[in-house]
Each structure stands twice: as structure tokens, then as C-alpha cells.
Design a protein around this motif. Structure first.
Motif, short mmCIF file in Angstrom:
data_model
loop_
_atom_site.label_atom_id
_atom_site.label_comp_id
_atom_site.label_asym_id
_atom_site.label_seq_id
_atom_site.Cartn_x
_atom_site.Cartn_y
_atom_site.Cartn_z
N ALA A 61 1.05 -1.13 -0.40
CA ALA A 61 0.13 0.02 0.09
C ALA A 61 0.68 0.73 -0.01
O ALA A 61 2.00 1.46 0.50
CB ALA A 61 -0.84 -0.09 0.81
N SER A 62 0.56 2.63 -0.79
CA SER A 62 1.24 3.20 -1.25
C SER A 62 0.60 4.43 -0.74
O SER A 62 -0.34 4.93 -1.43
CB SER A 62 1.85 3.58 -2.46
OG SER A 62 2.63 4.62 -1.89
N SER A 63 1.10 5.57 -0.28
CA SER A 63 0.29 6.87 -0.16
C SER A 63 0.65 8.29 -1.19
O SER A 63 0.19 9.02 -1.41
CB SER A 63 0.77 7.68 1.23
OG SER A 63 0.57 6.69 2.49
N MET A 64 1.12 7.33 -1.72
CA MET A 64 2.26 8.45 -3.05
C MET A 64 0.66 8.60 -4.19
O MET A 64 -0.18 8.09 -4.80
CB MET A 64 3.04 7.52 -3.72
CG MET A 64 3.25 8.49 -4.95
SD MET A 64 4.34 9.82 -4.19
CE MET A 64 5.79 9.08 -2.92
N ASP A 65 0.70 9.91 -3.98
CA ASP A 65 0.43 10.54 -4.76
C ASP A 65 0.64 10.64 -5.91
O ASP A 65 1.26 11.60 -6.39
CB ASP A 65 -0.60 12.21 -4.53
CG ASP A 65 -1.25 12.97 -5.36
OD1 ASP A 65 -1.40 12.06 -5.94
OD2 ASP A 65 -1.71 14.32 -4.71
N ARG A 66 -0.08 9.99 -7.03
CA ARG A 66 0.87 9.63 -8.43
C ARG A 66 0.84 11.18 -9.38
O ARG A 66 1.29 12.44 -9.82
CB ARG A 66 0.28 8.82 -9.55
CG ARG A 66 1.03 6.99 -8.97
CD ARG A 66 -0.06 6.45 -9.03
NE ARG A 66 0.78 5.51 -8.58
CZ ARG A 66 1.54 4.31 -8.99
NH1 ARG A 66 2.39 4.46 -9.99
NH2 ARG A 66 1.78 3.39 -8.33
N GLY A 67 -0.29 11.93 -8.89
CA GLY A 67 -0.83 13.22 -10.03
C GLY A 67 0.63 13.80 -9.43
O GLY A 67 0.60 15.06 -9.97
N CYS A 68 0.66 13.73 -7.85
CA CYS A 68 1.91 15.49 -7.74
C CYS A 68 2.79 14.90 -8.26
O CYS A 68 3.65 15.85 -8.61
CB CYS A 68 1.14 15.45 -5.68
SG CYS A 68 2.74 16.08 -4.75
N LEU A 69 3.19 13.22 -8.01
CA LEU A 69 4.69 13.36 -8.76
C LEU A 69 4.47 13.34 -9.71
O LEU A 69 5.51 14.84 -10.10
CB LEU A 69 5.55 11.59 -8.90
CG LEU A 69 4.97 10.66 -7.18
CD1 LEU A 69 5.10 9.24 -7.52
CD2 LEU A 69 5.85 11.53 -6.81
N ALA A 70 3.94 13.49 -11.06
CA ALA A 70 3.63 14.12 -12.28
C ALA A 70 3.40 15.48 -12.45
O ALA A 70 4.50 16.32 -13.05
CB ALA A 70 1.92 13.87 -12.90
N ASP A 71 3.08 16.78 -11.34
CA ASP A 71 3.44 17.94 -11.06
C ASP A 71 4.39 18.15 -10.58
O ASP A 71 5.00 19.46 -11.66
CB ASP A 71 2.30 18.21 -10.40
CG ASP A 71 0.75 18.13 -10.64
OD1 ASP A 71 0.45 17.76 -11.65
OD2 ASP A 71 -0.06 18.25 -9.69
N LEU A 72 4.87 17.64 -10.20
CA LEU A 72 6.28 18.17 -9.44
C LEU A 72 7.21 17.41 -10.46
O LEU A 72 8.79 18.37 -10.89
CB LEU A 72 6.83 16.84 -8.08
CG LEU A 72 8.18 17.31 -7.68
CD1 LEU A 72 8.35 17.85 -6.76
CD2 LEU A 72 8.36 16.07 -6.08
N GLY A 73 7.73 16.78 -11.64
CA GLY A 73 8.39 16.53 -12.21
C GLY A 73 8.22 17.55 -13.74
O GLY A 73 9.01 17.74 -13.65
N ALA A 74 6.79 18.43 -13.78
CA ALA A 74 6.72 19.28 -14.52
C ALA A 74 7.37 20.24 -13.41
O ALA A 74 7.63 20.91 -14.85
CB ALA A 74 5.11 19.35 -15.04
N THR A 75 7.59 20.22 -13.23
CA THR A 75 8.62 21.93 -11.93
C THR A 75 10.50 21.92 -13.33
O THR A 75 10.91 22.56 -12.36
CB THR A 75 8.25 21.50 -10.28
OG1 THR A 75 9.27 20.93 -10.33
CG2 THR A 75 7.56 21.79 -10.20
N GLY A 76 10.48 20.46 -12.94
CA GLY A 76 11.77 20.20 -14.05
C GLY A 76 12.58 19.93 -12.25
O GLY A 76 13.89 19.47 -13.10
#
Ligand SMILES: [Zn+2]
Length: 242
Positions: A61-76
């Protein structure tokens, strides 16, 4: 004529079993069916004695928010997602990442001494670093940022003098102690908040103000003596800016 077809059939069956075996070992990461999943039931029917279909599958089980990871990746930003861990009551690292680099408009820069950070806080930090810090450094001090220096992020502890867990106990706070510019200058909160030259003092007040727009609670040298050497930046919490 039948023998070659039979042999080809066995070969196909063997291939299917190999694929199905691999598929059952692939941890569920992509959300989609594992390769060979469609063949698994056929393989199981053909060989009921095998335990492929009931092989233990551990999907952590993971609490990772994949949308957040994508947003973080988009910041560079460059980062690595970390596994969830629970250290003690009220102390946990859920949905955290390890940041290794941040992006400005024109360059990538480092961040020192930073541990696990909850993704949403890492996103706020990444945005602040680019739009609040790097741009201010170029406009006010005439040099891009080379590194943001911190005193860490995760720590299992209470808010000083209380029984309440600090945002650091959930990896939702960062303590920023200084900035290194590409031209070699080093700006330290402790020394320069009051003691720096006029432009340096202006820079520190501008980045403090912009942090208040992007984070929940922000505490700095204006707040109390405990914060004379760092900005405490909380990804969540009440809007409180001192
Ligand atoms: Zn702090």
C-alpha cells in the motif's frame, strides 16, 4: 504431420508458462495488467497442479499521490519516490520523495542536506525555488542560484514546548538556512538577515514573502530567536507568516 503440430503446441505452452510466471512476479506498478496475464488462466487450466494463479502477490500500500509526482516532475525537479514508513506515533513518512535537484528558468541547481519530503511540500518548495528564489536572486543580486542550503526536513519531534507533533514529523516541513549563488556568494540567514548589505537583506525579505504565498506556515528570524538562522517552511498548516 500431427507430431510437429503437437511439439509446437508444447513449445507454445512452455512459453506461456514462462511468461505467466514472470507476470506474477512483476510488482503492480503500472496499474495495467502484467504481460502474460491473459495467458495465465489458460496456463493454469492446462496445468492445474501449478500454483501460478495463487502465487503470493505483495502489492505494498502506498500513500503516493501520482498526480503530485507528475506535477513535481513538471517543475523540472529531480527526485526519487520513497517507500512509506512509520517510525513512532505521529511520526511517519508517507508519500515522500527525495529531491536531488531543482530547476530555475535557465539552469538546474542543488539543494543540500534535505531528507524525505512529502510530495505536496516538495512541489511547493520546487515552485518557490524557481519563481520565488532563483528569479529574485537574478533580479536583485544579479546571479542565479547554485544551491539552496537546508537544515533538513524530516525529524520525529514535537513543536518546541508542546505535546504536538511538528510538521517535520510528517516530512511536511523544510528548514532553509541559506543560499549559494552561481557567482560564489553565500547568503546565510543567521549572518545576513540583519547583517548583510542592503541588497542581500532585500533578497532575504523578498524570498521570505514569496514563501508565505506558497506554503502554509512560514517562520523566520522575525518570529523568534529559535528561527534566527532559518526559514521554517510548512507545506500544510494554517496560513501563518512571520
Ligand atoms: Zn522547521
Amino acid at each position: 504431420m500431427k507430431a510437429p503440430i503437437f511439439i509446437r503446441g508444447l513449445t507454445l505452452l512452455a512459453t506461456t508458462l514462462v511468461l505467466a510466471g514472470c507476470g506474477s512476479l512483476i510488482p503492480g506498478g503500472n496499474g495495467g495488467a502484467a504481460p502474460g496475464a491473459a495467458n495465465r488462466s489458460a496456463a493454469t487450466e492446462a496445468r492445474p497442479a501449478t500454483r501460478i494463479a495463487s502465487a503470493p502477490q505483495s502489492y505494498a500500500a502506498s500513500s503516493m499521490d501520482r498526480g503530485c509526482l507528475a506535477d513535481l516532475g513538471a517543475t523540472g525537479a529531480r527526485f526519487q519516490p520513497l517507500p512509506d514508513t512509520y517510525a513512532a506515533p505521529g511520526c511517519n513518512k508517507l508519500g515522500t520523495v527525495q529531491l536531488s535537484a531543482l530547476a530555475g528558468d535557465r539552469s538546474t541547481f542543488g539543494v543540500s542536506n534535505l531528507g524525505p519530503l512529502r510530495c505536496g511540500t516538495a512541489k511547493a518548495f520546487s515552485d518557490w525555488a524557481r519563481f520565488g528564489v532563483d528569479r529574485a536572486a537574478r533580479q536583485i543580486l544579479g546571479s542565479p542560484i547554485a544551491r539552496i542550503e537546508t537544515m533538513g526536513s524530516y525529524a520525529c519531534r514535537n513543536v518546541a514546548g508542546t505535546e504536538r507533533r511538528s510538521a517535520h514529523a510528517r516530512a511536511e516541513a523544510i528548514d532553509v538556512s541559506g543560499f549559494v549563488l552561481e557567482d560564489g556568494r553565500r547568503i546565510m540567514l543567521k549572518r545576513d538577515w540583519d547583517g548583510g548589505d542592503a541588497m542581500t537583506r532585500e533578497f532575504l525579505r523578498v524570498v521570505h514573502k514569496s514563501a508565505c504565498k506558497r506554503f502554509g506556515t512560514v517562520l523566520g528570524p522575525k518570529y523568534n530567536a529559535a528561527h534566527e538562522d532559518h526559514f521554517h517552511l510548512e507545506g500544510t498548516g494554517a496560513k501563518f507568516c512571520r
